[in-house]
Design an enzyme around this catalytic site. Structure first.
Site, PDB file in Angstrom:
ATOM      1  N   LYS A 147      36.041  54.022  39.581  1.00 58.72           N
ATOM      2  CA  LYS A 147      37.455  53.757  39.805  1.00 58.72           C
ATOM      3  C   LYS A 147      38.148  54.929  40.484  1.00 58.72           C
ATOM      4  O   LYS A 147      39.176  54.747  41.154  1.00 58.72           O
ATOM      5  CB  LYS A 147      38.148  53.427  38.481  1.00 58.72           C
ATOM      6  CG  LYS A 147      37.727  52.081  37.897  1.00 58.72           C
ATOM      7  CD  LYS A 147      37.959  50.917  38.856  1.00 58.72           C
ATOM      8  CE  LYS A 147      37.630  49.582  38.219  1.00 58.72           C
ATOM      9  NZ  LYS A 147      37.699  48.454  39.181  1.00 58.72           N
ATOM     10  N   ARG A 189      29.606  46.584  28.426  1.00 59.04           N
ATOM     11  CA  ARG A 189      29.390  46.459  29.874  1.00 59.04           C
ATOM     12  C   ARG A 189      27.911  46.574  30.229  1.00 59.04           C
ATOM     13  O   ARG A 189      27.109  47.107  29.477  1.00 59.04           O
ATOM     14  CB  ARG A 189      30.136  47.576  30.604  1.00 59.04           C
ATOM     15  CG  ARG A 189      31.651  47.523  30.501  1.00 59.04           C
ATOM     16  CD  ARG A 189      32.243  46.739  31.616  1.00 59.04           C
ATOM     17  NE  ARG A 189      33.695  46.671  31.576  1.00 59.04           N
ATOM     18  CZ  ARG A 189      34.441  46.176  32.548  1.00 59.04           C
ATOM     19  NH1 ARG A 189      33.859  45.719  33.641  1.00 59.04           N
ATOM     20  NH2 ARG A 189      35.746  46.116  32.437  1.00 59.04           N
ATOM     21  N   ASP A 249      33.826  43.299  42.615  1.00 63.39           N
ATOM     22  CA  ASP A 249      34.970  44.048  42.097  1.00 63.39           C
ATOM     23  C   ASP A 249      35.880  44.674  43.147  1.00 63.39           C
ATOM     24  O   ASP A 249      37.089  44.669  42.971  1.00 63.39           O
ATOM     25  CB  ASP A 249      34.471  45.139  41.154  1.00 63.39           C
ATOM     26  CG  ASP A 249      35.555  45.658  40.231  1.00 63.39           C
ATOM     27  OD1 ASP A 249      36.352  44.841  39.739  1.00 63.39           O
ATOM     28  OD2 ASP A 249      35.599  46.868  39.993  1.00 63.39           O
ATOM     29  N   HIS A 257      41.245  44.663  44.667  1.00 65.58           N
ATOM     30  CA  HIS A 257      40.512  44.604  43.396  1.00 65.58           C
ATOM     31  C   HIS A 257      40.129  43.149  43.201  1.00 65.58           C
ATOM     32  O   HIS A 257      40.847  42.375  42.580  1.00 65.58           O
ATOM     33  CB  HIS A 257      41.393  45.116  42.265  1.00 65.58           C
ATOM     34  CG  HIS A 257      40.691  45.175  40.944  1.00 65.58           C
ATOM     35  ND1 HIS A 257      41.315  44.932  39.742  1.00 65.58           N
ATOM     36  CD2 HIS A 257      39.396  45.451  40.628  1.00 65.58           C
ATOM     37  CE1 HIS A 257      40.452  45.053  38.756  1.00 65.58           C
ATOM     38  NE2 HIS A 257      39.283  45.359  39.263  1.00 65.58           N
ATOM     39  N   SER A 278      40.725  41.899  33.943  1.00 71.20           N
ATOM     40  CA  SER A 278      39.583  41.819  33.043  1.00 71.20           C
ATOM     41  C   SER A 278      39.713  40.619  32.106  1.00 71.20           C
ATOM     42  O   SER A 278      40.776  40.364  31.534  1.00 71.20           O
ATOM     43  CB  SER A 278      39.497  43.104  32.219  1.00 71.20           C
ATOM     44  OG  SER A 278      38.418  43.063  31.333  1.00 71.20           O
ATOM     45  N   ARG A 316      38.740  52.944  30.423  1.00 71.97           N
ATOM     46  CA  ARG A 316      39.552  53.900  31.164  1.00 71.97           C
ATOM     47  C   ARG A 316      40.726  54.374  30.305  1.00 71.97           C
ATOM     48  O   ARG A 316      41.144  53.715  29.372  1.00 71.97           O
ATOM     49  CB  ARG A 316      40.104  53.262  32.443  1.00 71.97           C
ATOM     50  CG  ARG A 316      39.059  52.976  33.509  1.00 71.97           C
ATOM     51  CD  ARG A 316      39.706  52.308  34.711  1.00 71.97           C
ATOM     52  NE  ARG A 316      40.339  51.037  34.356  1.00 71.97           N
ATOM     53  CZ  ARG A 316      41.627  50.871  34.115  1.00 71.97           C
ATOM     54  NH1 ARG A 316      42.466  51.908  34.198  1.00 71.97           N
ATOM     55  NH2 ARG A 316      42.110  49.691  33.794  1.00 71.97           N
ATOM     56  N   LYS A 350      36.532  36.849  36.888  1.00 76.67           N
ATOM     57  CA  LYS A 350      36.330  37.265  38.280  1.00 76.67           C
ATOM     58  C   LYS A 350      34.847  37.378  38.631  1.00 76.67           C
ATOM     59  O   LYS A 350      34.397  36.857  39.653  1.00 76.67           O
ATOM     60  CB  LYS A 350      37.062  38.592  38.503  1.00 76.67           C
ATOM     61  CG  LYS A 350      36.979  39.177  39.895  1.00 76.67           C
ATOM     62  CD  LYS A 350      38.068  40.216  40.102  1.00 76.67           C
ATOM     63  CE  LYS A 350      38.090  41.291  39.062  1.00 76.67           C
ATOM     64  NZ  LYS A 350      36.974  42.255  39.193  1.00 76.67           N
ATOM     65  N   THR A 351      34.087  38.071  37.792  1.00 78.04           N
ATOM     66  CA  THR A 351      32.653  38.239  38.049  1.00 78.04           C
ATOM     67  C   THR A 351      31.910  36.918  37.846  1.00 78.04           C
ATOM     68  O   THR A 351      31.081  36.528  38.667  1.00 78.04           O
ATOM     69  CB  THR A 351      32.076  39.322  37.128  1.00 78.04           C
ATOM     70  OG1 THR A 351      32.729  40.566  37.400  1.00 78.04           O
ATOM     71  CG2 THR A 351      30.580  39.487  37.357  1.00 78.04           C
TER      72      THR A 351
END
Length: 539
Positions: A201, A323, A258, A221, A239, A60, A243-244
């Protein structure tokens, strides 16, 4: 619709100002996969997944994200360096140039929706210049049933033109790329960048305004999963904090990885229909669910492959932000309706590169609000140009670039929901132990998983009860014992074997917290301020 179930609906884009475009509507993933390869915009990997390169932008561009300042937004948005205003007239002129650019081109159009809970559903029409961008939209948004498409009425549209380059002096942008939200016209306008994350996003940012302002629902988030007992756990983290990885648990059903909403009825729902996971240093042994999701129907971004399509997940020569996107059904153990109830535990994940935060600690309500607004993690040497030693990073609400309202608005909503649901909040350090980056080592994933499992099944609380150690700098409740975790791991100070060095780093990090929080102090109530760390030793 034909008898075979194939979608035969045709649509016109004239209402959006796009003329004489050749519209490829609601193409299947396989069609988009094949079209991308035929256009030489991607190749097939040995996994069967499509591999593409997003071009100049591999992440981003926060400084090129704008919100149109108009009667809806002018008094509600937290304007500043994160939410940058864009003039309505400039938007109209730029939009007109973009749709002229897209006219007479082959375009890929998809109808989809966000928000798994039907009460909060928002219909979306995505208009893409490239087939792989449309493939990404298939993976990441929720997919309507064929019967729902017959009378589909989009509420928001996304206009995505990676090949269009703005002229900043004429168009009001900072440079040639842009991502602009217009809440009055309900348009997300994206140009000059092929990075697919801008697509998802954009809608996430819109929902972060719509849900709290109009629906009394907290947007988050975060990732979320549900246990066999029906209790939901929520994972916040920037990031690289896990988290994932940590929410993808074979013992629990994944709600999403997410973006979620927390309703007044204390339900948690996924905004999305897929996952967008980092794959740098991906290992089948460490993250089997993500690894196994990379197959036909997934899209790999900016990875390096050999001539036979084998991916080198350690290679970050294009970007460390490699990704994969895939539809959520690529994960075997998922919550079927992407909705959870009975939230019981919240985990704030941080990768503390200074090695001073405990691997797990329990937070008071004030500390929870303070750490939520702070949104701390750290970057380590080598992750970005110019970073030669660990650097504290703060992103309000663990997602500042996507939060249009003032962070205290989301924190107050979170505090109220925590109290009404009886939620326990834990701070989990997935970063360094035994010293800072360069001296200590990264916390072992197996121990982090064990600590989170013990927190969720109640055994961590049962083992410590009123016997928590209070961290002398951050004041958090630090467990002395945890099932399946060596006791020595639980105390960051003891792992250092250097008390003086530990406290120098701990107070330096505490000062970074306090300095960062000065921007929020005038809006924070006394309970939130009580969660601040100590910046110097107490007498």
């Amino acid at each position: 619709m034909s008898q075979s179930g194939q979608i035969t609906k045709t649509i016109s884009l004239k209402q959006y100002g796009i003329k004489s475009a050749s519209v490829h509507y609601q193409c299947s993933p396989q069609e988009l996969h094949n079209k991308t390869i035929a256009l030489q915009q991607g190749v097939e990997s040995s996994f069967g997944a499509l591999a593409i390169n997003t071009g100049e932008f591999t992440g981003r561009s926060p400084k090129d994200r704008f919100i149109v300042k108009d009667s809806i937004t002018k008094d509600k948005i937290w304007w500043g360096g994160i939410n940058i205003p864009f003039a309505p007239d400039d938007f109209d002129k730029l939009y007109s140039k973009v749709v002229d650019y897209l006219s007479h081109k082959p375009l890929f159009v998809r109808d989809a929706y966000a928000c798994a809970d039907p009460k909060y559903r928002i219909n979306i029409r995505v208009i893409n210049e490239y087939p792989w961008s449309n493939f990404f939209a298939y993976n990441m948004f929720l997919r309507p049933e064929p019967s729902e498409l017959e009378d589909f009425k989009p509420e928001w549209i996304i206009v995505n033109a990676p090949g269009f380059m703005a002229i900043s002096k004429e168009d009001g942008t900072r440079q040639h790329n842009f991502a602009i939200l217009n809440f009055t016209k309900k348009i997300a306008l994206i140009g000059g960048t092929g990075y697919t994350g801008e697509i998802k996003k954009g809608i996430f940012s819109a929902l972060n305004f719509i849900l709290p302002v109009y629906k009394n629902t907290l947007p988050m988030h975060c990732s979320a999963n549900v246990g066999k007992d029906g209790s939901t756990a929520i994972f916040f983290g920037l990031s690289g904090t896990g988290k994932t990885t940590l929410s993808t648990d074979p013992e629990r059903k994944l709600i999403g990885d997410d973006e979620h909403g927390w309703t007044a009825e204390n339900t948690i729902f996924n905004f999305e229909g897929g996952c967008y996971a980092k794959v740098i240093n991906l290992s089948k042994n460490q993250e089997p669910d993500i690894y196994n999701a990379i197959k036909k129907g997934a899209i790999l971004e900016n990875v390096i492959m050999d001539k036979d399509g084998h991916v080198d997940f350690t290679d970050q020569s294009i970007t460390p932000n490699t990704r994969v996107s895939y539809p959520i059904h690529h994960i075997n153990n998922i919550q079927p309706n992407s909705i959870g109830k009975n939230p019981k535990n919240i985990f704030f994940l941080t990768a503390d590169a200074f090695g001073v935060l405990p691997p797990i600690s329990k937070l008071t309500p004030g500390q929870a609000a303070y750490h939520f607004i702070s949104g701390y993690t750290a970057k380590v040497a080598g992750t970005e140009a110019g970073i030669n030693e660990p650097k504290p990073i703060f992103s309000a609400c663990f997602g500042a670039p996507f939060m249009p309202l003032h962070p205290t608005k989301y924190a107050e909503m979170l505090s109220a929901k925590m109290k009404s649901a009886g939620v326990t909040v834990w701070l989990v350090n997935t970063g360094w132990t035994g010293g800072p980056y360069g001296i200590g080592k990264r916390m072992e994933l197996k121990y982090t998983r064990a600590m989170i499992a013990a927190a969720m099944d109640g055994s961590l609380e049962a083992a410590n009860k009123d016997n928590y150690h209070i961290h002398s700098v951050f004041g958090v409740l630090q467990p002395r014992v945890c099932p399946n975790v060596p006791t020595a791991v639980l105390s960051p100070r003891k792992t250092w074997k250097n008390d003086e060095g530990f406290y120098i780093k701990a107070f330096a990090l505490a000062k970074s917290f306090v300095d960062n929080f000065k921007q929020f102090e005038e809006f924070a109530n006394p309970e939130i301020m009580s969660g601040a760390p100590n910046v110097k030793p107490k007498n």
